[in-house]
Design a protein around this motif. Structure first.
Motif, PDB file in Angstrom:
ATOM      1  N   GLY A  28       0.812  -1.205   0.000  1.00  0.00           N
ATOM      2  CA  GLY A  28       0.000   0.000   0.000  1.00  0.00           C
ATOM      3  C   GLY A  28       0.845   1.254   0.000  1.00  0.00           C
ATOM      4  O   GLY A  28       2.072   1.212  -0.102  1.00  0.00           O
ATOM      5  N   ALA A  29       0.179   2.394   0.124  1.00  0.00           N
ATOM      6  CA  ALA A  29       0.862   3.686   0.117  1.00  0.00           C
ATOM      7  C   ALA A  29       1.636   3.897   1.415  1.00  0.00           C
ATOM      8  O   ALA A  29       1.275   3.365   2.470  1.00  0.00           O
ATOM      9  CB  ALA A  29      -0.151   4.806  -0.077  1.00  0.00           C
ATOM     10  N   ASP A  30       2.694   4.687   1.333  1.00  0.00           N
ATOM     11  CA  ASP A  30       3.500   5.039   2.501  1.00  0.00           C
ATOM     12  C   ASP A  30       3.005   6.378   3.046  1.00  0.00           C
ATOM     13  O   ASP A  30       3.331   7.441   2.518  1.00  0.00           O
ATOM     14  CB  ASP A  30       4.973   5.137   2.090  1.00  0.00           C
ATOM     15  CG  ASP A  30       5.899   5.317   3.286  1.00  0.00           C
ATOM     16  OD1 ASP A  30       5.489   5.969   4.266  1.00  0.00           O
ATOM     17  OD2 ASP A  30       7.047   4.833   3.224  1.00  0.00           O
ATOM     18  N   ARG A  31       2.206   6.330   4.089  1.00  0.00           N
ATOM     19  CA  ARG A  31       1.605   7.549   4.646  1.00  0.00           C
ATOM     20  C   ARG A  31       2.631   8.413   5.365  1.00  0.00           C
ATOM     21  O   ARG A  31       2.493   9.638   5.433  1.00  0.00           O
ATOM     22  CB  ARG A  31       0.465   7.170   5.601  1.00  0.00           C
ATOM     23  CG  ARG A  31      -0.662   6.391   4.923  1.00  0.00           C
ATOM     24  CD  ARG A  31      -1.244   7.161   3.766  1.00  0.00           C
ATOM     25  NE  ARG A  31      -2.255   6.391   3.039  1.00  0.00           N
ATOM     26  CZ  ARG A  31      -2.757   6.752   1.855  1.00  0.00           C
ATOM     27  NH1 ARG A  31      -2.307   7.853   1.272  1.00  0.00           N
ATOM     28  NH2 ARG A  31      -3.657   5.997   1.257  1.00  0.00           N
ATOM     29  N   ASP A  32       3.669   7.815   5.911  1.00  0.00           N
ATOM     30  CA  ASP A  32       4.719   8.605   6.571  1.00  0.00           C
ATOM     31  C   ASP A  32       5.442   9.485   5.552  1.00  0.00           C
ATOM     32  O   ASP A  32       5.794  10.639   5.844  1.00  0.00           O
ATOM     33  CB  ASP A  32       5.725   7.687   7.273  1.00  0.00           C
ATOM     34  CG  ASP A  32       5.123   6.985   8.478  1.00  0.00           C
ATOM     35  OD1 ASP A  32       4.127   7.497   9.026  1.00  0.00           O
ATOM     36  OD2 ASP A  32       5.647   5.926   8.867  1.00  0.00           O
ATOM     37  N   ALA A  33       5.670   8.938   4.360  1.00  0.00           N
ATOM     38  CA  ALA A  33       6.321   9.722   3.312  1.00  0.00           C
ATOM     39  C   ALA A  33       5.450  10.906   2.902  1.00  0.00           C
ATOM     40  O   ALA A  33       5.954  12.020   2.678  1.00  0.00           O
ATOM     41  CB  ALA A  33       6.616   8.836   2.108  1.00  0.00           C
TER      42      ALA A  33
END
Length: 349
Positions: A28-33
């Protein structure tokens, strides 16, 4: 006769089983980035949101590259070229031999896509998918076998083997707008005429032949189109299968993808029909002037970046969109912050 005992842990033993397992395991997407991008964006010398969608594009790059400082150091545009048996039905304004001639043109640097990639500093590769061997005429049989389809998807997955931080996908193949129209009709229903467009510029009689070909293909394969991967193998083409494989491989390796026009989008539509989240790492480079491309993009939840009335294919819209991505990233990366520029920030009320 030897009886095959199915694997109880994995009952799907069809040629497509590995593809389905990969789709089920994508990251999935990297929300921290994304949070890191937003933090820097808030410090840049501009009002919040002033760059509009350009700001969202940088967040998208970060989310799918998995890093708070996204890059476009090695963007790559890939064109997959193939030929189609359905062309014998007069569905194109150009003869099938143009396929080989256009490959030679790309090799000589004479295509529109060559100029766009040079202008924007993009890597460019062309993949010849047995261009001199057409797939089967979809009006009277499958385009290719399931095993051949999976092998072609695997070939497409190798397109990113040399490494890239953003992939632009396009195609070249006389007759492939007819193939794409058949795929859309199989996935979404509706009459063939709704999905058929002028492609390379066929006249009214050519449109009638395209519609007749799509109708004949849907009738021949009726009862076998309930699975998107079966739609791909029965109605698709090598370039479409390869692009689907490239999209899947890019997701596995956290590489954002920019999709070109009407035909390239049909590869994305196959994956979306299996799992709608499969296109979260994809961007629609542009909306084509061809047929019902705008409707397809709406069904896929993709908002096109550009609308220039183009219908060339060969990744031209994807290349232009990556150029815009490079501009968005340059603003985010190189703009001064309020502190660096000595500019007062937003007043607190």
């Amino acid at each position: 006769m030897t009886q095959t005992i199915p694997n109880q842990d994995n009952p799907d033993q069809t040629p497509f089983s590995d593809i389905r397992r990969l789709i089920a395991s994508v990251p999935g997407a990297d929300r921290d980035a994304v949070a890191m991008v937003r933090e820097r964006d808030a410090m840049l010398t501009k009002p919040a949101g002033a760059l509009g969608r350009l700001e969202n594009l940088v967040e998208w790059l970060a989310a799918w590259q998995g890093k708070g400082q996204p890059s476009l150091d090695r963007p790559l545009v890939c064109v997959f070229a193939a030929s189609h048996g359905v062309t014998k039905r007069g569905v194109s304004a150009f003869p099938a031999e143009v396929n080989r001639q256009m490959l030679d043109n790309f090799a000589a640097g004479g295509g529109a896509i060559n100029q766009l990639c040079a202008a924007y500093g993009l890597g460019f590769k062309v993949f010849d998918l047995a261009i001199d061997l057409p797939t089967g005429d979809i009006c009277e049989g499958p385009a290719f076998t399931e095993k051949e389809c999976v092998a072609t998807m695997a070939f497409g997955m190798e397109a990113i083997a040399a490494g890239t931080d953003c992939l632009g996908l396009g195609e070249m193949g006389i007759g492939n707008t007819t193939i794409a129209a058949a795929i859309y009709a199989a996935l979404y229903g509706g009459g063939a005429a709704h999905w058929v467009g002028r492609g390379t510029g066929v006249d009214a009689a050519g449109i009638e032949r395209k519609v007749a070909a799509v109708e004949a293909a849907l009738a021949f394969h009726a009862g076998h189109l309930d699975d998107p991967l079966h739609v791909l193998s029965r109605l698709g083409g090598r370039e479409i299968a390869a692009m689907a494989g490239a999209i899947l491989a890019a997701r596995m390796q956290r590489i954002p993808v920019v999709i070109d026009g009407y035909v390239a989008t049909s590869a994305a539509a196959i994956l979306h029909a299996i799992d709608p989240s499969m296109l979260d790492h994809c961007l629609a480079g542009h909306v084509s002037a061809e047929g019902a491309h705008a409707e397809v993009l709406e069904r896929l939840g993709l908002v096109p970046l550009l609308a220039l009335g183009m219908r060339l294919g060969e990744a031209s819209g994807a290349a232009l969109a990556i150029g815009l991505l490079k501009g968005a990233l340059a603003c985010h990366r190189d703009m001064a912050t309020f502190a660096q520029a000595g500019v007062s920030g937003r007043s607190e009320s």
